[in-house]
Scaffold this motif. Structure first.
Motif, PDB file in Angstrom:
ATOM      1  N   GLY A  44      52.004  17.565 127.517  1.00  0.00           N
ATOM      2  CA  GLY A  44      50.555  17.618 127.296  1.00  0.00           C
ATOM      3  C   GLY A  44      50.073  19.028 126.999  1.00  0.00           C
ATOM      4  N   TRP A  61      51.507  12.910 117.007  1.00  0.00           N
ATOM      5  CA  TRP A  61      51.111  11.535 116.653  1.00  0.00           C
ATOM      6  C   TRP A  61      52.203  10.867 115.808  1.00  0.00           C
ATOM      7  CZ3 TRP A  61      50.484   9.276 111.827  1.00  0.00           C
ATOM      8  CH2 TRP A  61      49.946   7.973 111.829  1.00  0.00           C
ATOM      9  N   PRO A  74      49.172  13.079 128.248  1.00  0.00           N
ATOM     10  CA  PRO A  74      48.110  14.054 127.989  1.00  0.00           C
ATOM     11  C   PRO A  74      47.930  15.089 129.103  1.00  0.00           C
ATOM     12  CG  PRO A  74      47.339  11.790 127.664  1.00  0.00           C
ATOM     13  CD  PRO A  74      48.651  11.706 128.375  1.00  0.00           C
ATOM     14  N   CYS A  78      43.969  17.981 126.392  1.00  0.00           N
ATOM     15  CA  CYS A  78      44.011  16.773 125.556  1.00  0.00           C
ATOM     16  C   CYS A  78      42.867  15.833 125.947  1.00  0.00           C
ATOM     17  CB  CYS A  78      45.339  16.043 125.724  1.00  0.00           C
ATOM     18  SG  CYS A  78      46.809  17.068 125.475  1.00  0.00           S
ATOM     19  N   ASN A  79      42.655  15.709 127.245  1.00  0.00           N
ATOM     20  CA  ASN A  79      41.597  14.834 127.741  1.00  0.00           C
ATOM     21  C   ASN A  79      40.219  15.295 127.253  1.00  0.00           C
ATOM     22  OD1 ASN A  79      39.475  14.754 130.251  1.00  0.00           O
ATOM     23  ND2 ASN A  79      40.523  12.799 130.010  1.00  0.00           N
ATOM     24  N   TYR A  82      39.922  14.610 123.528  1.00  0.00           N
ATOM     25  CA  TYR A  82      39.698  13.168 123.376  1.00  0.00           C
ATOM     26  C   TYR A  82      38.225  12.837 123.595  1.00  0.00           C
ATOM     27  CZ  TYR A  82      39.843   8.204 124.713  1.00  0.00           C
ATOM     28  OH  TYR A  82      39.593   6.869 124.829  1.00  0.00           O
ATOM     29  N   PHE A 118      44.353  11.236 116.784  1.00  0.00           N
ATOM     30  CA  PHE A 118      44.409  11.780 118.144  1.00  0.00           C
ATOM     31  C   PHE A 118      43.900  10.763 119.164  1.00  0.00           C
ATOM     32  CE2 PHE A 118      43.192  14.192 121.869  1.00  0.00           C
ATOM     33  CZ  PHE A 118      44.365  14.890 122.089  1.00  0.00           C
ATOM     34  N   TYR A 122      46.156   9.425 122.203  1.00  0.00           N
ATOM     35  CA  TYR A 122      45.711   9.540 123.596  1.00  0.00           C
ATOM     36  C   TYR A 122      45.652   8.168 124.271  1.00  0.00           C
ATOM     37  CZ  TYR A 122      43.108  11.098 127.668  1.00  0.00           C
ATOM     38  OH  TYR A 122      42.736  11.356 128.962  1.00  0.00           O
ATOM     39  N   GLU A 123      45.075   7.206 123.573  1.00  0.00           N
ATOM     40  CA  GLU A 123      44.868   5.890 124.186  1.00  0.00           C
ATOM     41  C   GLU A 123      46.172   5.107 124.376  1.00  0.00           C
ATOM     42  OE1 GLU A 123      41.716   4.039 121.922  1.00  0.00           O
ATOM     43  OE2 GLU A 123      40.180   5.224 122.987  1.00  0.00           O
ATOM     44  N   SER A 125      48.987   6.640 125.382  1.00  0.00           N
ATOM     45  CA  SER A 125      49.875   7.461 126.207  1.00  0.00           C
ATOM     46  C   SER A 125      49.434   7.414 127.665  1.00  0.00           C
ATOM     47  CB  SER A 125      49.850   8.902 125.692  1.00  0.00           C
ATOM     48  OG  SER A 125      50.266   8.929 124.342  1.00  0.00           O
TER      49      SER A 125
END
Ligand SMILES: [Mn+2]
Length: 246
Positions: A44, A61, A74, A78-79, A82, A118, A122-123, A125
């Motif tokens: 992450g 990705w 993440p 990353c959070n 997002y 992205f 994220y969604e 992982s």
């Protein structure tokens, strides 16, 4: 399984290319592929502060979603990115401003493309990865043994930010407990989040964030060999960003 787990990249694309090449990956059509079918892992914090955050995010990705040749979990940066991409109100500070500047410099269709990728990455992982028949755990800021496999709000805070107390140091940085020192589990835990000058190995836990974006090194842990390989960073050195546990 044979997996090469890479610490916090934070947009340091040249170091990522150099490190993967050093351990035998061949860059083909813009992504690193290993001839022996090894896969990559990412702890992450792909973006923020470094020179090529969105390019790194796109490569990850492609590896994780398009090619299914890598694992990613993440980090706190990353959070935040997002949430930015979702249109939430987030402060463009602590490095996010560099990623947002990259994003704003793109044309509308490239913006739409990276934003969509992205969000998808994220969604798809999990906030921590449990791999190799429960023997290996990857979590951005580490994880307590009793939290492994759980997904509640407490665990989310822990894996993104570490074992924070809610209090702050005089310089404003959060106080974090040394969870790794108390860890007694058998599972190997690989994480990043807190930059250290050398990888910190204690009680089956491996902190491999060697501060690439602060002029340290980018490090990979090769599993199951448990071999550590690094390349030095081209970024300016920022001494105070490195935590000394001694
Ligand atoms: Mn980080």
């Amino acid at each position: 399984m044979k997996i090469d787990i890479i610490g916090d990249i934070h947009g340091c694309l040249p170091e990522f290319e150099q490190l993967t090449t050093k351990i035998g990956y061949q860059w083909k059509n813009g992504i690193p592929i290993h001839p022996d079918n090894r896969v990559l892992g990412f702890v992450g914090d792909l973006t923020d502060r470094g020179p090529a955050s969105l390019k790194v995010a796109e490569i990850v990705w492609r590896l994780v979603i398009e090619q299914k040749r890598a694992f990613y979990t993440p980090g706190n940066h990353c959070n935040k990115l997002y949430r930015y991409f979702l249109g939430r109100k987030v402060q463009e500070t602590h490095g996010l401003e560099t990623t947002v500047a990259e994003y704003k410099s793109l044309n509308k269709s490239d913006q739409q493309s990276i934003r969509k990728k992205f969000i998808e990455l994220y969604e798809n992982s999990p906030l921590h990865l449990v791999l190799d028949k429960n023997r290996l755990v990857i979590a951005h800021a580490g994880i307590r043994e009793d939290y492994i496999g759980q997904t509640n709000a407490k665990v989310k805070t822990f894996v993104l930010y570490g074992d924070i107390t809610g209090e702050k140091h005089p310089d404003g940085s959060p106080i974090r407990r040394d969870w790794a020192k108390k860890y007694r589990g058998e599972k190997i835990i690989v994480y990043g989040h807190t930059p250290v000058k050398e990888p910190r190995i204690i009680n089956n836990t491996y902190n491999i964030d060697t501060g690439a974006v602060f002029g340290g090194k980018l490090t990979v842990l090769r599993y199951p060999e448990m071999e550590l390989v690094s390349v030095s960073s081209t970024m300016p050195y920022v001494e105070e960003k490195f935590k000394d546990f001694t």
